[in-house]
Motif scaffolding. Structure first.
Motif, PDB file in Angstrom:
ATOM      1  N   PHE A  14      -1.000   7.193   2.192  1.00  0.00           N
ATOM      2  CA  PHE A  14      -0.277   6.106   1.522  1.00  0.00           C
ATOM      3  C   PHE A  14      -0.496   4.777   2.236  1.00  0.00           C
ATOM      4  O   PHE A  14      -0.558   3.719   1.600  1.00  0.00           O
ATOM      5  CB  PHE A  14       1.216   6.434   1.453  1.00  0.00           C
TER       6      PHE A  14
ATOM      7  N   TYR B  24      -1.956   1.424   0.454  1.00  0.00           N
ATOM      8  CA  TYR B  24      -1.186   0.179   0.468  1.00  0.00           C
ATOM      9  C   TYR B  24      -2.046  -1.001   0.915  1.00  0.00           C
ATOM     10  O   TYR B  24      -1.830  -2.140   0.483  1.00  0.00           O
ATOM     11  CB  TYR B  24       0.009   0.335   1.405  1.00  0.00           C
TER      12      TYR B  24
ATOM     13  N   VAL C 274       2.221   2.372  -5.045  1.00  0.00           N
ATOM     14  CA  VAL C 274       1.857   1.983  -3.678  1.00  0.00           C
ATOM     15  C   VAL C 274       0.711   0.980  -3.699  1.00  0.00           C
ATOM     16  O   VAL C 274       0.733  -0.043  -3.000  1.00  0.00           O
ATOM     17  CB  VAL C 274       1.468   3.224  -2.850  1.00  0.00           C
TER      18      VAL C 274
ATOM     19  N   PRO D 275       4.890   2.487   1.339  1.00  0.00           N
ATOM     20  CA  PRO D 275       4.432   3.857   1.575  1.00  0.00           C
ATOM     21  C   PRO D 275       5.570   4.805   1.959  1.00  0.00           C
ATOM     22  O   PRO D 275       5.601   5.960   1.512  1.00  0.00           O
ATOM     23  CB  PRO D 275       3.434   3.698   2.725  1.00  0.00           C
TER      24      PRO D 275
END
Length: 388
Positions: free
Chosen positions: A201, A205, A365, A372
């Motif tokens: 994540f 991002y 995200v 995240p």
């Protein structure tokens, strides 16, 4: 006899059918209108079986083989294709057959294998001050380069990461590249909520700040081939279409290996036998063995970026022996083979719904609609109740 076959999108299926016809085919083959994703292929196969009208052959995604077995869509092949020793002599190594083997039984023959790959516009990399022959091998280096490409002009986007693959394949690739896995070894407990999942994540991002614009896969491919996107993450199977659509050299690279046990899930499909009629099974197996044999695999590889798992095709100069020597961009996918691991899927009837839920969080995200940390919390809370 005419065989009825279900496939995913891809003109290479017709290329294999044409090769079958040109090499003295015993039977004719009709391809149904292709499905967009492996999830749709599985759904169509399930519906056809439910109404008692299954096709003869289905090219089923590796991550949907468990479903094909459980729903009794795929017929066991052990008594129809020969012994393990005979298959090995025909170019089917045990490791490849294991992609289609469940609980000790063979439910398909490996047709196409792809790996998560990075494609880049060599000209834009040079313009941004990078080395087109030594692509960065760390996430930090990739994001730095992408940011520089984005700075080349308003019409330039440094990077695009395809996150809408069937079965959350590209997200799973991030997780396994950080040493994690989607599901624990018990096959029913989530494992993506650990450090590897959080790292995945974190990578997603950072995409927006490096210049990623959220768009459909078709739009992203068009933007890449037109020279507007510098770095593009997709399946190795996209190589030929990207090369043919571009006026610049398309470079290829592997995903970074941030940990010692960095792995990547193998994508692709098994050719499975779905007709229960004995008189049609012989014909179906004949086509399946051609498609997964040297001639069929050569037609597949030359039309795509898929990797052949048939050793006879890969080693014999009459087939693909010289292909990778003459196509260094395609060699990257072959060099990735030692990193391959299984493409996992979620168990139970809610598997397609879980895939959709995850896709929504990935988008949130990437577009910075959530962080995240919050995304992981929400994802875990939504997925756990959907598991059996």
């Amino acid at each position: 006899m005419t065989l009825d076959v279900i496939t995913q999108n891809g003109t290479f299926y017709q290329a294999v059918v044409d090769a079958y016809a040109a090499n003295g085919a015993k039977y004719s083959v009709t391809l149904q209108a292709p499905s967009k994703t492996y999830d749709e292929v599985a759904q169509r196969a399930v519906r056809a079986a439910m109404i008692g009208n299954p096709p003869d052959v289905v090219f089923m995604g590796y991550d949907r083989m468990e479903l094909a077995k459980d729903r009794k869509i795929a017929m066991p092949l052990d008594d129809l294709v020969g012994t393990q020793q005979e298959l090995e002599r025909q170019g089917y190594p045990t490791s490849a057959l294991d992609l289609c083997r469940l609980e000790g039984k063979l439910y398909g023959l490996p047709f196409a294998t792809s790996v998560p790959s990075i494609f880049y516009n060599a000209e834009l990399v040079k313009q941004a001050g990078g080395n087109a022959d030594a692509f960065p091998d760390t996430w930090g280096g990739i994001f730095e380069l992408a940011t520089k490409i984005s700075a080349l002009g308003r019409d330039k986007s440094g990077i695009f990461f395809r996150y809408d693959h069937s079965g959350n394949w590209s997200w799973q690739a991030l997780i396994t590249s950080f040493g994690g896995q989607l599901i624990k070894d018990d096959g029913k407990t989530i494992a993506f909520d650990g450090p590897a999942g959080q790292s995945s994540f974190d990578v997603l991002y950072r995409l927006k700040d490096a210049g990623m614009i959220d768009m459909t896969t078709d739009q992203a491919k068009q933007s890449f081939t037109s020279g507007a996107v510098g770095i593009y993450f997709d399946s190795s199977a996209s190589l030929i279409s990207l090369q043919e659509g571009s006026q610049f050299r398309v470079g290829t690279a592997q995903y970074p290996s941030p940990v010692a046990n960095s792995r990547l899930p193998g994508g692709g499909n098994c050719a499975i036998l779905t007709t229960p009629k004995a008189e049609r099974q012989k014909a179906a197996v004949d086509f399946m063995k051609f498609a997964t044999g040297p001639v069929g695999q050569t037609a597949l590889v030359e039309a795509t970026g898929y990797i052949s798992t048939n050793t006879l095709a890969n080693e014999d100069p009459a087939y693909l022996g010289n292909f990778y020597k003459d196509n260094p961009a395609a060699r990257t996918a072959v060099d990735t083979l030692p990193r391959l691991t299984n493409w996992q899927s979620f168990p139970g009837k809610n598997s397609p719904k879980i895939v959709d839920v995850i896709r929504g969080y990935l988008q949130s995200v990437i577009t910075h609609r959530t962080t995240p940390e919050k995304a992981m919390q929400g994802l875990v809370a939504e997925v756990k109740p959907l598991l059996p």
